[in-house]
Every structure is written in structure tokens, then in C-alpha cells.
Design an enzyme around this catalytic site. Sequence first.
Site, mmCIF file in Angstrom:
data_model
loop_
_atom_site.group_PDB
_atom_site.id
_atom_site.type_symbol
_atom_site.label_atom_id
_atom_site.label_comp_id
_atom_site.label_asym_id
_atom_site.label_seq_id
_atom_site.Cartn_x
_atom_site.Cartn_y
_atom_site.Cartn_z
ATOM 1 N N ASP A 12 0.823 -1.230 0.000
ATOM 2 C CA ASP A 12 0.000 0.000 0.000
ATOM 3 C C ASP A 12 0.847 1.265 0.000
ATOM 4 O OD1 ASP A 12 -2.223 -1.717 0.252
ATOM 5 O OD2 ASP A 12 -1.971 -1.753 2.430
ATOM 6 N N HIS A 40 -4.158 -2.141 -6.154
ATOM 7 C CA HIS A 40 -3.401 -0.930 -6.466
ATOM 8 C C HIS A 40 -4.407 0.145 -6.872
ATOM 9 C CE1 HIS A 40 0.553 -3.226 -7.513
ATOM 10 N NE2 HIS A 40 0.156 -3.387 -6.272
HETATM 11 P P1 GDP Z 1 -0.399 0.181 -3.784
HETATM 12 O O1 GDP Z 1 -1.015 -1.134 -3.494
HETATM 13 O O2 GDP Z 1 1.040 0.264 -3.418
HETATM 14 O O3 GDP Z 1 -0.658 0.670 -5.171
HETATM 15 O O4 GDP Z 1 -1.123 1.230 -2.814
HETATM 16 P P2 GDP Z 1 -2.702 1.356 -2.496
HETATM 17 O O5 GDP Z 1 -3.401 1.764 -3.704
HETATM 18 O O6 GDP Z 1 -3.192 0.182 -1.761
HETATM 19 O O7 GDP Z 1 -2.648 2.520 -1.421
HETATM 20 C C1 GDP Z 1 -2.105 3.754 -1.674
HETATM 21 C C2 GDP Z 1 -3.150 4.825 -1.385
HETATM 22 O O8 GDP Z 1 -2.528 6.080 -1.398
HETATM 23 C C3 GDP Z 1 -4.246 4.920 -2.423
HETATM 24 O O9 GDP Z 1 -5.417 5.343 -1.803
HETATM 25 C C4 GDP Z 1 -3.716 5.984 -3.376
HETATM 26 O O10 GDP Z 1 -4.751 6.651 -4.098
HETATM 27 C C5 GDP Z 1 -3.077 6.909 -2.409
HETATM 28 N N1 GDP Z 1 -1.960 7.736 -2.860
HETATM 29 C C6 GDP Z 1 -0.893 7.409 -3.646
HETATM 30 N N2 GDP Z 1 -0.011 8.435 -3.678
HETATM 31 C C7 GDP Z 1 -0.533 9.407 -2.877
HETATM 32 C C8 GDP Z 1 -0.072 10.691 -2.463
HETATM 33 O O11 GDP Z 1 0.994 11.143 -2.814
HETATM 34 N N3 GDP Z 1 -0.882 11.379 -1.602
HETATM 35 C C9 GDP Z 1 -2.067 10.908 -1.147
HETATM 36 N N4 GDP Z 1 -2.797 11.650 -0.320
HETATM 37 N N5 GDP Z 1 -2.510 9.688 -1.505
HETATM 38 C C10 GDP Z 1 -1.755 8.949 -2.357
#
Ligand code: GDP
Length: 424
Positions: A12, A40
Amino acid sequence: MVKAIVGANWGDEGKGKITDLCAESADIVVRFQGGANAGHTIINKYGRFALHQLPSGIFHENIINIIGNGCALNVNSLTEEIASVKEAGVNFKLFISERAQVLLPHHVLLDTYEEERLGNKAFGSTKSGIAPFFSDKYSKMGLQVWELYNDELLKEKLQMMYEKVNVTLKHLYNKPEIDYMDVYATLKGYAETIKNNVADTSLILRKAIKEGKSILLEGQLGTLKDTDHGIYPYVTSSSTLAGYSAVGAGIPPYAISDILCITKAYSSAVGEGPFVSEILDEAEAEDLRRRGGDKGEYGATTGRARRVGWFDTVATRYGVELQGATEVCLTCLDVLSYLEEIPVCTGYEYEGKIYKDFLTTDKLYKSTPVIEKLKGWNCNIKGIREFDKLPAEAKAYVEFIEKELGVKISMVSNGPAREDIIYR
Ligand code: GDP
């Protein structure tokens, strides 16, 4: 150029957003491990999506997307995902490795029954069947995609497989048995559904490498959930490391030239297991949780509240080093804008001694965090596109982490959308 995009922590970290962004200049995006158990999140002009198995290059029409041999292919969930992306008007190219293994109905059942059996010792599994799937794969009881198209072999194999599975279902879990011919019918349906996508994806990739194409290898979860190097046994059942990406995609390891490791400006984790920098005060944790990510720190697949904590330099340095990061992307910097002071965990105290290197699970459970406090910037930083335009405290926070990790932070993400990015 082959670049692996992987997580430094518990997952995440924002890999989906960064892969979607990097895909703008890529030819191929490959998922090399994991399955439908984690999502993701991607926010772009088509909407908001939680991709579980589809590679994050799916929104770029000219890109080839590949589900590699290292993945646990859940055809039902993939079909739903494809429908949601198509509904949003996305045109895409998708190939599935003929050597990927297929998740079978009993994997989900065994995962669920085993968590029930373990009671308060359960792992906090998403019950997507991942652990039983990989157990079957490595005990040579699994099915590769090509086997779906060999009727005689398929029936024979299923009969043998379910003789064994049914003993476990009946005698260990006291649950109904499965008729292998029902599974056969389901699998023939799967075979039909994916028949136009199945390919020798390793061959496609090897050719693309020779032609100098740009390839992204997209990892699921992060170092601390790796089967070997994570917080065993509170890990996932496949390797989350860039080192495995060559195997899970079917390419030579030396073809990988760049490893972009993603880490978040604070910590979050799902499931059980030690988490040294966890915020234990529930009100303080909820303050961070509800501001985290794009909609709070709640699982993209399960919706469950994630555990949250401060940035952990010990765990993240370990995560980045094990991944072999050539560069780091720090995400969610904007989330910390509400704090006047930002705690960071810079060491573990275990039995009266301070440790700067990561420890085994038993020791982690008994460790307490050494906390340093950095000055917060306490203002909105969304919309800023240049590092130098960030408040001095935000720059100092990024530079502090960079120094602790020993690897260049080449990108800072300050918002969930594709355009919220600062290159350094
Ligand atoms: P992944 O599995 O690594 O792709 O991550 P997830 O999607 O599970 O969780 C990452 C969360 O952080 C999601 O809700 C994204 O929309 C959010 N996100 C990613 N980059 C940023 C950022 O720079 N700022 C904020 N506020 N949210 C972000």
C-alpha cells in the site's frame, strides 16, 4: 530498459499510482507476483480504480499488459476487473502467461477454513486463497494455464488432486467435499474466457528486451511481506522482491537496469504481525488514518482499517536495501501536512540495546521505537510541482529520509492523482 517498481514496506505504498504514471513512457507493463489479494489504487481521467490483477499500464492504449507466470490467476475476479475497466471506456492489450497458475475453488475455501481453525492465532488473511494456492504450486499440485486446454490431462489431474483435497475438507475441517467434475466444468469456462489472452509472455518479453523496448515490472505488497525476508510468518506466500521479478516475468535478471522502490511518508500495514512504529493511541492513529491515501487508510480489496504508524527508517532502509533500489519514490507527503511535529522511528530498542538494523519477528515484537521529532510544515502542499517550492520543513523531511535510506529520492508524490508528482 527494464525497471522494477516495488514496495519497501508492508504494501500500500502507492505503487499503482506510480506505475500508472511511469507507464506513460513504457511499452510493456508486467505483473510478476501476487494475485487478487491486494489492490493498487489508480486515479486518472477514467476514474478511480482498485486494480488487483490487471497491470497498472492498462489505461494506456498502446501498452502491452502482461500477467506473468509468477502470478496467482483468479479468473473470476479478473473478469470483473476487465468489465469495470471496459465500462469506463478503456481499450487495452492484455496477455496472460501460459505458465501462470490458476487459482482453484478449493484454494479460497481452504484459506477461509484455516483462518477459522486458527481462531485468535489467525494471520488476518484476505481469504483470497493465496497461501493454499502457492502451497499447491510448490508441491506440484497446481495447474498452469496451458493445462486448461488439455482435456484428458486436466480430468486425470483434477481427479487426483481432489482425492487429496477432499480428505482435508472432510477430516480436518469437517466441510462438504468437492466433485472434481464440477471443478472441470468451471475450468472449461475459464479456458474459454481467457483463450484470446493466453500467450508465451516470456518470449514476448525476451524479444522486447532485444529490441530495446521499455518494460515495467510491477510488484505487489512490499519487502516486509516477502516470504523469506519479511516478518515471517505474517507474510504473503510469494516473493515481493525485485530479485524475483525476473523469475515471475520470465526474463534474465541482468536485463533489469533500474529498481524504483516506493515508500510512504508514514507507515501502514494490514494483517497481523509486529509493527514497531505503530501508533498505539487510537485517537492519534485515527487522525492519521482518515487523512491517509486518497480516501483514508482502508484496504483497497477488503475495506478494512489499516494499522498506521510513523515513518520507520530501520524497516524502510532494510526494505530498500533488500529490493536493491536504484532510486526511491516517497509518496503521501501531503498527508502529514496537519502535523506541527512529525515523529519518525529511527531505531529499535530491544532488551536495553538500540538497533539500527531490522530484526527477526520475535525480537520485533519485543522492540520499542526510538522516536525523533522533525518540524512539520503545517500547510497545504498539494498542487506544488517543484521541490524547491515546498516549505523548508517539507524539504528537510524528505532530505532526512533520503539520508537515512542512503538512496536518492527521485520522486515525491504529494497527492493521489497522476499529476501530483515532484521530480528531483
Ligand atoms: P499500492 O497497493 O502500493 O498501489 O497502494 P494502495 O493503492 O493500496 O494505497 C495507496 C493509497 O494512497 C491509495 O489510496 C492511493 O490513491 C493513495 N496515494 C498514492 N499516492 C498518494 C499521495 O501522494 N498522496 C495521497 N494523499 N494519496 C496517495
